[in-house]
Design a protein around this motif. Structure first.
Motif, PDB file in Angstrom:
ATOM      1  N   ILE A 125       0.836  -1.192   0.000  1.00 19.27           N
ATOM      2  CA  ILE A 125       0.000   0.000   0.000  1.00 19.27           C
ATOM      3  C   ILE A 125       0.875   1.249   0.000  1.00 19.27           C
ATOM      4  N   SER A 126       1.947   1.207   0.803  1.00 17.23           N
ATOM      5  CA  SER A 126       2.807   2.393   0.884  1.00 17.23           C
ATOM      6  C   SER A 126       3.377   2.730  -0.477  1.00 17.23           C
ATOM      7  N   GLN A 127       3.809   1.702  -1.201  1.00 17.81           N
ATOM      8  CA  GLN A 127       4.390   1.998  -2.511  1.00 17.81           C
ATOM      9  C   GLN A 127       3.326   2.572  -3.456  1.00 17.81           C
ATOM     10  N   ARG A 128       2.131   1.988  -3.433  1.00 17.32           N
ATOM     11  CA  ARG A 128       1.067   2.508  -4.291  1.00 17.32           C
ATOM     12  C   ARG A 128       0.790   3.961  -3.966  1.00 17.32           C
ATOM     13  N   LEU A 129       0.740   4.246  -2.656  1.00 16.09           N
ATOM     14  CA  LEU A 129       0.460   5.621  -2.249  1.00 16.09           C
ATOM     15  C   LEU A 129       1.575   6.547  -2.706  1.00 16.09           C
ATOM     16  N   ALA A 130       2.834   6.084  -2.506  1.00 13.62           N
ATOM     17  CA  ALA A 130       3.963   6.920  -2.902  1.00 13.62           C
ATOM     18  C   ALA A 130       3.864   7.239  -4.389  1.00 13.62           C
ATOM     19  N   LYS A 131       3.473   6.248  -5.169  1.00 12.28           N
ATOM     20  CA  LYS A 131       3.349   6.475  -6.614  1.00 12.28           C
ATOM     21  C   LYS A 131       2.234   7.460  -6.902  1.00 12.28           C
ATOM     22  N   LEU A 132       1.113   7.318  -6.194  1.00 13.43           N
ATOM     23  CA  LEU A 132       0.017   8.258  -6.376  1.00 13.43           C
ATOM     24  C   LEU A 132       0.425   9.669  -6.003  1.00 13.43           C
ATOM     25  N   LEU A 133       1.373   9.770  -5.042  1.00 21.26           N
ATOM     26  CA  LEU A 133       1.808  11.081  -4.604  1.00 21.26           C
ATOM     27  C   LEU A 133       2.939  11.605  -5.465  1.00 21.26           C
ATOM     28  N   GLY A 134       3.221  10.924  -6.548  1.00 18.47           N
ATOM     29  CA  GLY A 134       4.212  11.426  -7.485  1.00 18.47           C
ATOM     30  C   GLY A 134       5.628  11.014  -7.152  1.00 18.47           C
ATOM     31  N   GLY A 135       5.776   9.840  -6.514  1.00 17.80           N
ATOM     32  CA  GLY A 135       7.127   9.405  -6.148  1.00 17.80           C
ATOM     33  C   GLY A 135       7.232   7.902  -6.172  1.00 17.80           C
ATOM     34  N   ASP A 136       8.061   7.362  -5.268  1.00 18.20           N
ATOM     35  CA  ASP A 136       8.253   5.922  -5.236  1.00 18.20           C
ATOM     36  C   ASP A 136       8.973   5.527  -3.940  1.00 18.20           C
ATOM     37  N   ILE A 137       9.088   4.207  -3.703  1.00 17.97           N
ATOM     38  CA  ILE A 137       9.854   3.712  -2.556  1.00 17.97           C
ATOM     39  C   ILE A 137      10.877   2.717  -3.076  1.00 17.97           C
ATOM     40  N   SER A 138      12.083   2.810  -2.568  1.00 14.27           N
ATOM     41  CA  SER A 138      13.102   1.823  -2.945  1.00 14.27           C
ATOM     42  C   SER A 138      13.788   1.341  -1.682  1.00 14.27           C
ATOM     43  N   VAL A 139      14.460   0.215  -1.770  1.00  9.23           N
ATOM     44  CA  VAL A 139      15.041  -0.382  -0.550  1.00  9.23           C
ATOM     45  C   VAL A 139      16.459  -0.874  -0.791  1.00  9.23           C
ATOM     46  N   LYS A 140      17.260  -0.735   0.271  1.00  9.09           N
ATOM     47  CA  LYS A 140      18.614  -1.299   0.241  1.00  9.09           C
ATOM     48  C   LYS A 140      18.787  -2.036   1.555  1.00  9.09           C
ATOM     49  N   SER A 141      19.368  -3.205   1.476  1.00 11.56           N
ATOM     50  CA  SER A 141      19.495  -3.914   2.746  1.00 11.56           C
ATOM     51  C   SER A 141      20.722  -4.813   2.754  1.00 11.56           C
ATOM     52  N   ILE A 142      21.323  -4.941   3.952  1.00 10.36           N
ATOM     53  CA  ILE A 142      22.411  -5.908   4.125  1.00 10.36           C
ATOM     54  C   ILE A 142      21.958  -6.868   5.221  1.00 10.36           C
TER      55      ILE A 142
END
Lengths: 832, 133
Positions: free
Chosen positions: A543-560
Motif C-alpha cells: 500500500i505504501s508503494q502505491r500511495l507513494a506512486k500516487l503522490l508522485g514518487g516511489d519507494i526503494s530499498v537497500k538492505s544488508i
C-alpha cells in the motif's frame, strides 16, 4: 436407344409402304376404267336410246299421219329419211358406247327388219291406190317389232346402267386404292429419307467426333506424350512443346527426367495390363507431376504432365503454416500454464492472506475483550486499571490500523485509492510522527531521531494523511524488525525533481537479497516465518508503494542481511515557496497541543441536535457535548431530526448519514429546502471524496468522521457554540413596541379562549376543543409563552385522538395556565 | 432595496399576521399586505399581481394554504412561497415541497427561524435580479 427406335420405325414404315404399294398394280386398270367413265358417250347413252325411242315413235306417227292423210308424202318421206339417217347414226353411237354387242346386233337386225317393214309400208302408201289392207297388216307387224325393239333397247339400257354402276363402283374403289397407294408411297419415301438422313448424320457426327478425338491430345492444355516401349517420344502435343520451351528443355532431356528406377519399373510392368504410375520431378523453379500409363496392348506409354508448382508451393506454405501454428499453440499452452500457476498461487496467497487477516484481527480483539471483561468483574486498583485501559486503547488502535489497511487494499483493487492534495506543514508532520515513533522506540530501548540532510520547504502540497501513513508504516516496520541500535528518519528535498525525500534506516535484521524484489508485492512478507514472528498483514509496503506512486514518487530499498535496512521514499512536493526553506527541524509551538484533557475541559453553551441511531454512539456524543455544558437533543432517525429542526432553533445539528426511516441525506435536503439555516454537520464513516462532495452539495457545512476524532469534533463544537460565559439567552421573539401591543392583544384574548374552552368541554365538542388548542399552540410560543404552546399541543393531540376522559383534565390545566398568565400580564401592562 | 419588495401574509388569526408583519418589519420589509382566508389571498394575489413573497398559513377557511399554494404555483413559478404550519409531519412538508413551496415554518416559530427563511428569500431575489436594486 434412339438409334434402335429409329430403326424400328423405319421397318414399320417400310412394311406399310410395301403393303400399300402392291395395290399399285391395280392402278392401271383403275385408270382405264376411270377414263372410260369419263368418255363423252357413257352418260349420254341413255339419251341416245331415248332418242331412238322417239324416232321409232315418230316413224309410227308418220305412218299414221300418212295413213290418215294428215301429212303429205313429201313431208313424210323427208322426215323418214331424216329419221333413218339419225337412226343409223344412233345405232352407230350406241354400238360404240355399249358393251353388249350381241344385243346391238340383235337391235340392228330388228331395226333392219323394222326398216324393211316401214319401206314396205311406204311403198304401199305411195301408189295412187293405197292398199289399206296391206298397210294395216304391215302396221300390225310393225307394232310387235317396235315393241321388240323397245324391249331390246330396255335390255341394252339395263345392261348399260349395270355397266355404268359397275364402272362407278370400280372407279370409286380405284380412287381409294390410288389414294392409299400415294400415301403408302410417300410414307415409304419418307421412311427411306429418314433412314438415309439418320445414317448420313451419324456418319457425319462420327466423322467430326473422330476428328475431335484426333485433335484431343493436340488441343489438351496439359502436355501429353506418347512414348514407345524403348522410351522414344512418338508424339508430343503442342502443350508439351510449350512447356519444354518454357523450361528450356529438349524432348530428350525430358525423357531423361524420368527417374531411372521408373524406367526399370516400366520395364517390369510391361506385362501388367494398363498400369498407371505417378511421380513428381522437381526442377529449379517448377515441380512437374508425371502420370505414366502403360498401354500394354499397344506397347506404348502415355505420359501426362501437370505443372504442380502452384500446388507444391501451397503445400509448402500450408506445412509451414501448420508448423507455425503448432509452435504458437505450444507457446500459448506454456503461457496458459504460467497463468494458471500464477492464478493458483494467487489463490493460495489469498487464502493464506485471509487466514492471516483473521488472525491479525482476532489478536488485538483478544486483549480488548479480555481486559474489558476483567474490568467489569474485578476490582482493580487505578494503576492496574489504567494499564488495562491503555492496552485496550492500544490494541483498538492497532485493529483500526489493520482494518484501514484492508480497506485500502480493496480500494486499490477497485482502483479507488485516492489522495487529496492540500497545503502541508512539513514540520507539523514531523512532529506528529515523532510523537508516535519516539514512544515506540523508547518502549523497545531503541534510539530514534529525525534529521534534515538538506534544506526542505516549510510548506508543500501533498496529502498529509497519506504521507504520515507511509512514514509510520515504514517506521513501525523498522522498529519492529530492530532489536538493538538505531532507527532514523532523514528528510531531504531535491530541487531538481521537486521531490521530498525521506529515508528510514535501521540497524535491524535486514532483508535477504532474494527476498527484496518480492517485498513490495501484496500479501508477501520476507517469508512466512517473519509473519509468524512479527505479525502484520503483509500489505503495508504494498500500500505504501502505491500511495507513494500516487503522490508522485516511489519507494526503494537497500538492505544488508543482519546489518540493517534503508528505505528511501520520494514524493512530489507540489507547489512550494523557495523562499521559506529550513535547514533544521523546527518543532511547532508547544501551545498547539492536542491532548484529550484540554479538550474535555472546554465549556460551551447553546443548543445542539444530534441525529444518530446507534445507542452507543449516542451515549458517547451526549457525554462529550453535555460535558461542555451545552444543551442537547438526541433523535434516532432523520424524520425526527427534521421535525425537531423545523420546530426548534439549534445552534448546531449533527446528522448521522445512515439512519432508518429517513436517512441523513433526505432530512438535510428537506431542511435546506424549507429554509432552515442552522449549521449541519454530517456524521459519517465514509471518507470517500464523492460522498463528501455530495454532503456539501446538499447543504452540509462540513462533516465529522467516525470513529470520532476528538480534535475535529471539539473544533466544530467550538466554532458554532458560544463560550459558556457569554449571554446566550435569546428571546423567541424580539420585543418591539408593535409586538408588545400584539402581545397585549393576545393576553387580552385569553379570557375569551378560557370561556370557549370550558364551554366546549362541557358540551363535549371535541372538534372545537381541538381547534382552539391548535390556535393557542400556534400563538403561544410566538408571543413568548412557550408553555401555552406545550400544553395546548398536548390538549390538541388528546382531542384529536379521542382520549375523552383525559380531555376535561387537560382543558382544566390549560385554562388554569391561561388564567395565570392573563392575570400576570394584565397586571404588568396595567394602563395602556 | 427592501422598500420595493411586496409581501403577502395570509392567516385567519389577526394576531399571527401581526407577529409576522412585525418580524418582517424588523428585517426591513415594510410593504406587507394581509389576507384573511384562502379566497381573499388569491384575490389579492391576482389583483395586485406584484408580490415577491407569499406566506401562507395552512389552516385557513375557504381554501386552505395547500390549495392556495397549488393555484399560485399553477400560474407563477417564480414567486417565493412560504408555508406556515403548526404541523411538522413529514407528509405535509413533503407534499408542500412537491407542490413547489420555497420555505416551511413550523409554529410556534422564532425570529431566528423566520430569519433563516428570509435569508433564503433574499438569496432567491438575488438570483432573479443579479444586480442590487
Amino acid at each position: 436407344m434412339l438409334q434402335r427406335k429409329i430403326w424400328l420405325a423405319f421397318l414399320f414404315i417400310l412394311t406399310v409402304g410395301i403393303a400399300v404399294s402392291t395395290r399399285i398394280v391395280y392402278l392401271g386398270d383403275s385408270v382405264q376404267s376411270i377414263s372410260h367413265l369419263f368418255l363423252a358417250e357413257k352418260l349420254p347413252l341413255s339419251q341416245r336410246i331415248g332418242e331412238l325411242h322417239l324416232i321409232v315413235a315418230d316413224e309410227e306417227r308418220l305412218l299414221y299421219e300418212y295413213y290418215s292423210y294428215t301429212a303429205t308424202r313429201e313431208d313424210f318421206l323427208k322426215q323418214r329419211i331424216q329419221n333413218m339417217e339419225r337412226l343409223n347414226l344412233l345405232i352407230k353411237q350406241i354400238e360404240a358406247a355399249s358393251e353388249s354387242s350381241a344385243k346391238i346386233a340383235e337391235l340392228r337386225a330388228r331395226l333392219a327388219g323394222l326398216g324393211q317393214l316401214s319401206d314396205k309400208l311406204s311403198s304401199t302408201l305411195a301408189f295412187p291406190r293405197v292398199d289399206w289392207d296391206e298397210a294395216r297388216a304391215i302396221l300390225a307387224q310393225i307394232n310387235p317389232q317396235v315393241r321388240q325393239v323397245e324391249m331390246t333397247l330396255a335390255t341394252i339400257t339395263e345392261a348399260n346402267q349395270q355397266a355404268v354402276s359397275n364402272l362407278s363402283e370400280q372407279s370409286h374403289r380405284s380412287v381409294l386404292t390410288m389414294v392409299r397407294s400415294v400415301i403408302g408411297f410417300s410414307v415409304l419415301i419418307f421412311g427411306v429419307a429418314l433412314f438415309v438422313g439418320y445414317y448420313v448424320i451419324t456418319i457425319i457426327r462420327e466423322g467430326s467426333e473422330r476428328r475431335r478425338l484426333a485433335l484431343f491430345a493436340e488441343r489438351d492444355p496439359n502436355p501429353v506424350l506418347r512414348l514407345n516401349a524403348a522410351g522414344k517420344v512418338l508424339y508430343a502435343n503442342p502443350a508439351t512443346t510449350k512447356l519444354l520451351e518454357h523450361l528450356n528443355l529438349s524432348t530428350a532431356q525430358l525423357a531423361k527426367l524420368l527417374p531411372s528406377d521408373l524406367q526399370q519399373h516400366l520395364a517390369a510392368t510391361r506385362d501388367a495390363p494398363n498400369s498407371i504410375t505417378q511421380f513428381e520431378v522437381t526442377l529449379d523453379t517448377h515441380t512437374l507431376e508425371f502420370t505414366v500409363a502403360h498401354l500394354t496392348d499397344f506397347s506404348e506409354f502415355h505420359v501426362y504432365i501437370k505443372d504442380v508448382s502452384a500446388r507444391k508451393q501451397a503445400e509448402t506454405k500450408l506445412r509451414a503454416h501448420h508448423d507455425e501454428l503448432e509452435k504458437l499453440v505450444e507457446i500459448r499452452t506454456k503461457d496458459l500454464e504460467i497463468a494458471r500457476d500464477e492464478a493458483l498461487q494467487a489463490s493460495q496467497t489469498k487464502s493464506a492472506f485471509i487466514a492471516n487477516v483473521s488472525h491479525e484481527v482476532r489478536t488485538p480483539l483478544t486483549p480488548i475483550i479480555g481486559f474489558a471483561e476483567t474490568m467489569l468483574h474485578d476490582d482493580q486498583n487505578p494503576e492496574t486499571r489504567k494499564g488495562l485501559l491503555t492496552s485496550i486503547l492500544h490494541n483498538a488502535r492497532h485493529l483500526l490500523n489493520i482494518i484501514n489497511e484492508i480497506l485500502d487494499l480493496s480500494k486499490i483493487e477497485a482502483n479507488r485509492l485516492e489522495v487529496e492534495i492540500m497545503p502541508v506543514d512539513t514540520m507539523q508532520i514531523m512532529y506528529d510522527i515523532n510523537a508516535i515513533a519516539d514512544l515506540l522506540a523508547r518502549e523497545k530501548g531503541l534510539q530514534f531521531s529525525i534529521k534534515l540532510i538538506s534544506p526542505v520547504p516549510l510548506k508543500i502540497h501533498s496529502d498529509p494523511t497519506r504521507i504520515k501513513q507511509i512514514l509510520l508504516n515504514l517506521l513501525t516496520n523498522a522498529l519492529k524488525f530492530t532489536d538493538k541500535g538505531q532507527v532514523d528518519l532523514l528528510l531531504g528535498f531535491n530541487p531538481l525533481t521537486n521531490q521530498m525525500e525521506f529515508t528510514v534506516s535501521d540497524t535491524g535484521i535486514g532483508i535477504p537479497q532474494d527476498k527484496l524484489d518480492r517485498l513490495f508485492k501484496a500479501f508477501s512478507q520476507a517469508d512466512s516465518s517473519t509473519t509468524r514472528r512479527f505479525g502484520g498483514t503483509g500489505l503495508g509496503l504494498y500500500i505504501s508503494q502505491r500511495l507513494a506512486k500516487l503522490l508522485g514518487g516511489d519507494i526503494s530499498v537497500k538492505s544488508i542481511d543482519r546489518e540493517g535496512t534503508q528505505f528511501k521514499i520520494s514524493i512530489a512536493a507540489g507547489e512550494i515557496d523557495p523562499q521559506s526553506m529550513t535547514s533544521e527541524i523546527i518543532w511547532p509551538q508547544i501551545g498547539i497541543s492536542s491532548t484529550h484533557t484540554a479538550k474535555l475541559d472546554l465549556k460551551l453553551s447553546g443548543q445542539v441536535l444530534v441525529a444518530e441511531d446507534s445507542p452507543d454512539i449516542q451515549k458517547l456524543i451526549s457525554y462529550y457535548i453535555l460535558n461542555t455544558g451545552a444543551e442537547l437533543t438526541v433523535v434516532g432517525n432523520g424524520q425526527l431530526a427534521m421535525e425537531a429542526a423545523l420546530s426548534n432553533d439549534y445552534d448546531l445539528i449533527l446528522m448521522d448519514m445512515q439512519m432508518p426511516v429517513m436517512g441523513g441525506m433526505e432530512a438535510i435536503e428537506i431542511l435546506r429546502a424549507t429554509g432552515c439555516s442552522s449549521p449541519i454537520y454530517a456524521l459519517t464513516a465514509n471518507a470517500m471524496r464523492e460522498d463528501r462532495e455530495a454532503y456539501q452539495r446538499i447543504g452540509c457545512n462540513g462533516f465529522l468522521s467516525k470513529p470520532i476524532e476528538l480534535e475535529q469534533f471539539f473544533d466544530v463544537l467550538a466554532t458554532h457554540l458560544k463560550p459558556a460565559d457569554a449571554h446566550a439567552h435569546t428571546n423567541p421573539v424580539q420585543k418591539s413596541e408593535n409586538l408588545l401591543r400584539l402581545i397585549t392583544g393576545f393576553v387580552a384574548s385569553l379570557p375569551d379562549y378560557i370561556g370557549r374552552l370550558l364551554h366546549a368541554a362541557d358540551s363535549a365538542e371535541h372538534d372545537e376543543i381541538a381547534a382552539l388548542a391548535h390556535q393557542l399552540s400556534g400563538m403561544g410560543g410566538s408571543f413568548g409563552f412557550p408553555e401555552i404552546s406545550q400544553k395546548a399541543k398536548i390538549l390538541e393531540t388528546a382531542a384529536k385522538n379521542g382520549e375523552y376522559n383525559e380531555l376535561t383534565n387537560l382543558v382544566q390545566q390549560l385554562c388554569e395556565l391561561l388564567t395565570k398568565i392573563s392575570e400576570q400580564n394584565v397586571a404588568a401592562v396595567g394602563s395602556s | 432595496m427592501a422598500k420595493n419588495i411586496n409581501i403577502l401574509v395570509a392567516d385567519d388569526i389577526a394576531a399571527m399576521r401581526g407577529v409576522l408583519k412585525e418580524i418582517l418589519y424588523e428585517h426591513g420589509y415594510e410593504n406587507v399586505t394581509e389576507a384573511f382566508n384562502g379566497e381573499d389571498t388569491l384575490l389579492k394575489f391576482h389583483l395586485f399581481n406584484n408580490f415577491h413573497m407569499v406566506m401562507l398559513d395552512i389552516n385557513m377557511p375557504i381554501k386552505n394554504g395547500m390549495q392556495v399554494l397549488k393555484e399560485i404555483r399553477a400560474e407563477n413559478p417564480n414567486v417565493f412561497v412560504v408555508m406556515v404550519s403548526a404541523d411538522s409531519s413529514t407528509e405535509i412538508i413533503k407534499s408542500s415541497l412537491a407542490l413547489g413551496v420555497n420555505g416551511f415554518i413550523v409554529k410556534p416559530y422564532t425570529a431566528a427561524k423566520i430569519g433563516g427563511v428570509i435569508h433564503k428569500f433574499e438569496e432567491h431575489l438575488l438570483k432573479l435580479n443579479p444586480d442590487p436594486a
